[in-house]
Design a protein around this motif. Structure first.
Motif, short mmCIF file in Angstrom:
data_model
loop_
_atom_site.label_atom_id
_atom_site.label_comp_id
_atom_site.label_asym_id
_atom_site.label_seq_id
_atom_site.Cartn_x
_atom_site.Cartn_y
_atom_site.Cartn_z
N VAL A 154 0.74 -1.07 0.05
CA VAL A 154 -0.10 0.05 -0.01
C VAL A 154 0.89 1.27 0.03
N PHE A 155 1.74 1.52 0.96
CA PHE A 155 2.53 2.67 0.72
C PHE A 155 4.01 2.06 0.59
N ALA A 184 -1.34 -0.42 -4.24
CA ALA A 184 -1.58 1.02 -4.03
C ALA A 184 -2.55 1.52 -5.33
N SER A 214 -2.07 4.85 -3.08
CA SER A 214 -1.75 4.58 -1.64
C SER A 214 -2.89 4.87 -0.69
#
Ligand code: LER
Ligand code: MN
Length: 270
Positions: free
Chosen positions: A19-20, A250, A254
């Protein structure tokens, strides 16, 4: 059940299901703002996690460390626990041991996913599983020193040919000498391999230590065709109280993937 979101710091993983990306402080800040309980870190090396700066960031943001990935051992160094070469297997074990130490400092388990490797011409399936068992027994006992399990992740058929379902994972763990290895149930892999994802989770009762919470297309919960209600019901039925960790793309970005995940977790677990 608790919520977690992934942060990848591995250049070679760019475009993968995290995600990040590339900025631990920024990822933690946003995770905390959204109300996640924890972060799961995918580091290039143990030292990136095992330091006082990470301790301060976690404390400042009131975040727990849910787990630490070892995939960089494969992506950066091409190390696996089933390599035919004894020295290469030793380097793979050393890499994972250092990640166990890094996570252990924060009460977090290490994840063995891609570093399990696969069997091939030079190492048949029986031999590969023997190599894997030897490593899991040793590393599982090392993790026990920190009071955390070691997480073993069955992957889909395109990523491993060793163990691909939760039921096979349970049978496999039962014959290890250590009882300190638990399964990581990744709903993306399960969507490919299980007859029924909820039933697969029930087959993992007592053996599931972590969940990668992701939709069928590896996007955030609610973005694919997975029916999450029976999945969450199955996790409740086996008294799973660990993390639902967003290991997803993402997509579309994100922040949206993180927000969709925390909203989805809240709605599904209330
Ligand atoms: C890691 O958690 C995973 O799910 C794998 O697909 C990465 O290779
Ligand atoms: Mn996973």
């Amino acid at each position: 059940m608790k919520s977690a979101v992934t942060i990848s710091l591995v250049r070679e993983a760019t475009g993968g299901p995290f995600v990040f990306w590339h900025d631990l402080a920024a990822g933690m800040r946003e995770a905390a703002q959204l109300g996640f309980d924890a972060v799961e870190i995918f580091p290039p090396a143990a030292e990136v996690v095992n330091n006082d700066e990470v301790a301060a960031l976690l404390a400042d943001h009131k975040l727990k460390l849910a787990a630490v990935g070892t995939g960089a051992g494969w992506l950066k160094h091409r190390l696996t626990l089933t390599n035919p070469d004894t020295d290469a297997r030793q380097r793979a074990k050393d890499f994972i041991r250092s990640i166990i130490d890094a996570g252990g400092r924060f009460g977090a388990p290490a994840i063995i996913g891609s570093m399990q490797g696969r069997w091939a011409d030079s190492v048949d399936r029986t031999m590969a599983l023997e190599f894997l068992s030897e490593a899991l027994n040793e590393l599982g006992e090392h993790a026990a020193k920190y009071g955390v399990p070691l997480l073993y992740e069955p992957l889909n058929r395109y990523e491993t040919n060793l163990i691909t379902t939760i039921a096979d994972g349970v049978s496999y763990l039962k014959q290890l000498k250590t009882s300190n290895v638990k399964l990581l149930a990744d709903l993306f892999h399960m969507n490919i391999e299980e007859v029924n994802v909820a039933e697969g989770l029930k087959a993992g009762a007592g053996f599931i230590g972590h969940v990668h919470f992701v939709d069928s297309n590896r996007r955030a919960v609610g973005s694919g065709h997975t029916d999450f209600a029976p999945i969450v019901a199955a996790l409740k039925s086996i008294n799973y109280s660990g993390y639902l960790s967003a290991e997803c793309f993402a997509y579309p970005d994100s922040s949206t993937a993180a927000r969709l995940t925390i909203e989805g977790i809240r709605k599904l677990t209330k």
